[in-house]
Design a protein around this motif. Sequence first.
Motif, mmCIF file in Angstrom:
data_model
loop_
_atom_site.group_PDB
_atom_site.id
_atom_site.type_symbol
_atom_site.label_atom_id
_atom_site.label_comp_id
_atom_site.label_asym_id
_atom_site.label_seq_id
_atom_site.Cartn_x
_atom_site.Cartn_y
_atom_site.Cartn_z
ATOM 1 N N LYS A 63 66.811 71.139 -10.523
ATOM 2 C CA LYS A 63 67.609 69.983 -10.130
ATOM 3 C C LYS A 63 69.088 70.272 -10.276
ATOM 4 N N GLY A 64 69.838 69.955 -9.243
ATOM 5 C CA GLY A 64 71.294 70.114 -9.318
ATOM 6 C C GLY A 64 71.740 71.508 -8.983
ATOM 7 N N SER A 87 71.659 60.906 -26.077
ATOM 8 C CA SER A 87 72.241 61.370 -24.822
ATOM 9 C C SER A 87 73.617 61.967 -25.076
ATOM 10 N N GLU A 96 63.214 69.204 -15.591
ATOM 11 C CA GLU A 96 64.265 69.076 -14.610
ATOM 12 C C GLU A 96 64.142 70.108 -13.523
ATOM 13 N N TYR A 113 78.647 71.351 -17.604
ATOM 14 C CA TYR A 113 78.139 71.753 -16.291
ATOM 15 C C TYR A 113 76.919 72.648 -16.484
ATOM 16 N N ARG A 114 76.252 72.945 -15.363
ATOM 17 C CA ARG A 114 75.113 73.857 -15.365
ATOM 18 C C ARG A 114 75.598 75.248 -14.989
ATOM 19 N N ASP A 138 79.556 66.699 -15.585
ATOM 20 C CA ASP A 138 78.628 66.567 -14.453
ATOM 21 C C ASP A 138 77.873 65.245 -14.623
ATOM 22 N N PRO A 139 77.981 64.322 -13.632
ATOM 23 C CA PRO A 139 77.341 63.005 -13.796
ATOM 24 C C PRO A 139 75.845 63.103 -14.098
ATOM 25 N N GLU A 140 75.177 64.127 -13.575
ATOM 26 C CA GLU A 140 73.737 64.250 -13.804
ATOM 27 C C GLU A 140 73.406 64.677 -15.223
ATOM 28 N N LEU A 141 74.436 65.112 -15.991
ATOM 29 C CA LEU A 141 74.190 65.582 -17.357
ATOM 30 C C LEU A 141 74.599 64.562 -18.416
ATOM 31 N N GLN A 142 75.040 63.377 -18.014
ATOM 32 C CA GLN A 142 75.447 62.381 -19.002
ATOM 33 C C GLN A 142 74.263 61.935 -19.856
#
Length: 589
Positions: free
Chosen positions: A578-579, A422, A575, A491-492, A452-456
């Motif tokens: 998402k986001g 991760s 994914e 980030y995305r 970005d919390p969703e990318l941790q």
Amino acid sequence: MKRRAGSMTFKLFLTCLVFVLLCVAIISHLSSQFVRNHVEERDQEFINQILLKVNEYLALNFVSMQSLLFSVDSYLDTTDFDEDKLGQYLDQLYGVNIQYISNIYVIKEDYSIIGGRTITRVMNEPLAELEPVYRIARQSAFRSTISMPYDNRFTGRTVTLARKSKYNDSLVVAVDINIRELETKLLQIHEEEQIQLYIADYGGNIVASSKDDSVAAGMDRIGGMSIAQLIEADKTVMRSESGSRTESLFVKLHSPVYNWMLVAVSDGSRLSRILNDINGHFIRLILFGLLLSLITAMTITRYIRKPVFELVHKMKQVERGKLEVRSGKIRNDEFGYLSRTFDRMLRQINDLFQNAKEQKELQAKLEMQVLQAQINPHFLYNTLGAISHVVRLGKLDKVDPVIASLISILEYGIKDPSYKISLQEELNNVRDYITIQNIRYDRDFKLVEAIDPELQAFKVFRMFLQPIVENSIFHGYRGGREEGAIHIEVYRGDNRVVVDVIDHGIGIDEEKIDQLLMPGPEERERDSEGRERIGLANIHGRIKLHYGLNYGLRILRAPGKGTCVRAEFPIPDEEGDKGDEHQMSDCGR
């Protein structure tokens, strides 16, 4: 055998002859009808596009006029009312916009004006023709109004855009639109496209036209229709009711900015010429089709069988595993194209096999380099040296953090490098690395994270981030001789995951930037003590191998001073969308 072959050839010839002849005749007839209808529709669309362009010009003109009104009104707010100074200001505005306006002025209660043109500044007695302009503007609370066309003693045929001043209730700011310039634009379109253009208001007055100005001013009809008929008509496209072959086509469009009606008139002569040319073309096409049918039938029967049999023979050889098969003859027709395409496909298959082999070897080489660098004896030596240094200085409280960080890095590095981890684990390893570097160089390299919390939990390959951070210390902060913050942003953006590592150091020369991502001897960089480091080219190559040629590293200049190393990864298929995605911008957003 020969008789059977001759019989088949004759049948093929006869079939091709009849088929092609019928196809040419049917297609010619249908195409003629289709083209006629299509040309008429395109003619209407073409005229409508011209009106849209005129409407766009009027919209831009209206915005410019509005800006002038607001400019004068703002001037009245910022200065005490002084007619001489106001006249000078209006003169400046008139001089700058003389091509688009006939005059710009302020109307007083007695209908006298303070104007921008020289003649209106000299002859500023009350003007009765301005009474409707002044009255309607005063009644329209701070909203721009457009006058009916009228004859102005200074500017001739005129339409005025006026607005009551917010800051002086007794004054009205007005701009006379340059009708002559507007008619010049319409005339240019008429000369190029042979289409008459008119601008009329809904009171039945022609404002401007592509005809002579004096004629337009007294007209109450456009083409074969009265202006009243055009205003009342529900349709935007109409034709004259005359029985002639060249009926006039009328297309109208409402222009909301000035509340005018735009009308284009085509007398049909241009369309008639086009349709006559099309009819002659299709007659020639049918005659040509007779000859073409005969030639086509003969050509097909002669050439169709041989190239097909050659292609089938080549395919059978490929089925037996012979990928080196090539064409013996080069043709310039469709069969030649098929043959060349088949040859290119075989070459690409061979190239894919070769590239797959080379990529596998390159990946093994890069993975081996990472394995060698993960347990780098020089890094271990430097860390132990840092421990010895802090012990000599009596800073025993820093020994445990260094040892703990070293143990974490060693445990992290000896694991299987092909196993993805991760992003959070990779960041933990970087934090341990920064701890050691701060103690080693006696500096304070602050790690600033914006993740970005969703990318941790985003999966990356091991040891990709530490060499980039090491690059910031090595290049940006001169190998530890300077200190500063290192920003890590994740980030995305643009359908990919972006990791930016930004420092605020001395930056990297353009020549050096190109070398850092080049594979070869340049990737074996050395630190300030001459020991090898994992180069950015290694990371760049591994990303491309893992994810494809569209991903990898980019080295950018950070705002002000410093460097940004950007790593780009694909978003996993599972994914989806998402986001929220951010637009990729300069580093240090």
